[in-house]
Scaffold this active site. Structure first.
Site, PDB file in Angstrom:
ATOM      1  CD  GLU A  93      40.325  37.184  38.938  1.00 25.33           C
ATOM      2  OE1 GLU A  93      39.207  37.463  39.388  1.00 25.33           O
ATOM      3  OE2 GLU A  93      41.178  36.530  39.579  1.00 25.33           O
ATOM      4  CB  CYS A  94      46.601  38.994  37.178  1.00 27.78           C
ATOM      5  SG  CYS A  94      48.209  39.699  37.601  1.00 27.78           S
ATOM      6  CB  ALA A  95      48.431  35.276  34.475  1.00 29.55           C
ATOM      7  CG  LEU A 154      45.269  42.321  31.484  1.00 30.92           C
ATOM      8  CD1 LEU A 154      44.124  42.879  30.651  1.00 30.92           C
ATOM      9  CD2 LEU A 154      45.585  43.252  32.659  1.00 30.92           C
ATOM     10  CB  SER A 182      40.890  43.940  35.257  1.00 37.20           C
ATOM     11  OG  SER A 182      40.539  43.157  36.392  1.00 37.20           O
TER      12      SER A 182
END
Length: 451
Positions: free
Chosen positions: A340-342, A344, A429
């Protein structure tokens, strides 16, 4: 039959962001703990950083209460769960988000601090920035109180008071509208923690300094706030009648006899996580172990799945790149990987030109634009955590972009567009999710790790 529990609790709120909610909430947690009380810390909304300071102040995990992410029916059960583990708490302090009545955009009060205060039937302690404000402060508080009759403002803490005369003026004005003042903090006494592009610097990145900040906040609140009056306000909350949330019941028990090792990224670069994620994975039958991509040269022995959450890889890009052994192992790891986020960014080829793991075929870079908000998403492909078509609510919070923005098999669709990547056994993502709202994701990941 659910047995009601007497749980003193209050919500620390404000008319808008920047009034000093985190200062007061963190200071209250630390000051009450100094008194020998067991204090349970909570945060309204999806924020990951404030709960880190709360945890440091209270000595137990900071937990989030977000109706958008987990559904309104789970809010009171999650509060009761959080106040019961690892030991029963004497009082719960819940820090609000933004202004008291600010909810999800386009959804009125939904997911606002006022919404959560009503769901847990807790009185509100309003923090008010009094800079350049006199008697009008009483009108503001009166309007905040009248706007939603379901919300009970039980007291005010005056922040950034200019002088003793200013404080007297404010106290007299608030007495006119029948709202007690429980504390007053002068401008000179303010204590602040350093911040940057996504808010406060996380506790894990500056542990010694964070301890000093929390201690200073405890001193500040103890010297400026009537703690006995605050406790009386918290004790005015009625018994909590909701059952405690149970992670084992949520996932349906262990997924099998085997206990696969699930490595969860931690350390200063990956500080964004919800306490319930580990609890759900453990309840589903996993052995959860932390791996620090800044320092650990390899995944924990026997790792069968990896979860890389949010954080600040852009701040630590060179150090992450320098750990070539772990990057190479993640590039070739054949178990399920959820990012998630980081996460990704870390799994891509590069971040601002610095090499990352290369597991996904994208590059990432920092921008000057903040992407922030709740999302109504649908899983676009089968993955280790979701089935195609699963509806999921999450949120975004980043200043980076990836090129491309999604893969041939995107992870999500929302607002008519594709987002993220599903590549083999990887799901990655920008979307942050709270698995208490999607407990099947934890069970699905453990089942995938066991295969």
């Amino acid at each position: 039959m659910v047995t009601p529990v007497a749980l003193p609790r209050l919500v620390v709120a404000a008319p808008a962001s920047g009034h000093g909610k985190t200062t007061v909430a963190t200071g209250l947690l630390a000051a009450l703990r100094r008194r020998g009380l067991t204090v349970s810390p909570h945060k309204v909304g999806p924020d990951y950083i404030d709960p880190g300071y709360h945890a440091l102040a209270a000595g137990r995990p900071g937990r989030n209460l977000d109706p958008w992410l987990v559904g309104p029916d789970r809010i009171a059960p999650l509060l009761r769960h959080g106040t019961s583990v690892p030991t029963p708490a004497d009082v719960a302090v819940v820090e609000g988000v933004m202004g008291l009545h600010d909810g999800a955009v386009g959804h009125r009060a939904y997911a606002s601090t006022a919404h959560v205060a009503a769901l847990i039937d807790a009185p509100v302690l309003l923090v008010l920035d009094t800079t350049a404000q006199g008697r009008s402060a009483a009108a503001l508080v009166l309007g905040m109180r009248a706007f939603d009759p379901a919300v009970r403002i039980g007291g005010v803490i005056l922040n950034r008071v200019g002088s003793p005369r200013h404080e007297t003026l404010l106290r007299d004005a608030l007495a006119e509208v029948g709202v007690p003042v429980l504390g007053a903090v002068t401008r000179a006494a303010e204590v602040t923690a350093p911040s940057r592009h996504l808010g406060l610097v996380p506790v894990a990145e500056r542990a010694p300094e964070s301890v000093a900040v929390v201690e200073a906040l405890a001193d500040l609140v103890r010297s400026t706030v009537d703690l006995d009056a605050v406790l009386d306000l918290a004790r005015s909350a009625p018994p909590l009648t909701a059952p405690a949330w149970d992670p084992t019941a949520a996932v349906g028990g262990p997924a099998g006899a085997a206990r696969p090792v699930v490595a969860v990224a931690g350390g200063p670069a990956f500080t964004f996580s919800y306490a319930e994620t580990t609890e759900l994975l453990t309840a589903a039958g996993a052995d959860v172990v932390t791996v620090d991509p800044l320092r650990d040269p390899a995944l924990p022995p026997g790792t069968r799945a990896v979860l890389v959450g949010g954080g600040f890889p852009e701040v630590h890009a060179d150090a992450l790149a320098g750990n070539t052994a772990l990057r190479a192992e993640l590039a070739d790891f054949d178990g399920p990987v959820v990012a998630e986020c980081a996460g990704l960014l870390y799994l891509g080829r590069s971040l601002d030109g610095v090499p990352m793991c290369g597991r996904l075929d994208h590059t990432a870079r920092m921008t000057g634009r903040l992407t922030l908000g709740y999302r109504d998403a649908v899983a676009a492909a089968d993955s280790p955590v979701h089935r195609a078509g699963d509806p999921v609510r999450g949120h975004e919070f980043h200043r980076t972009v990836t090129d491309p923005g999604h893969g041939d098999r995107p992870a999500w669709r929302w607002d008519g567009a594709a987002h993220g990547f599903v590549a083999g056994r990887v799901h990655a993502s920008y979307l942050h999710t709270h698995w208490a709202g999607q407990p099947a994701a934890a069970r699905r990941l453990v089942e995938a790790a066991s295969r």
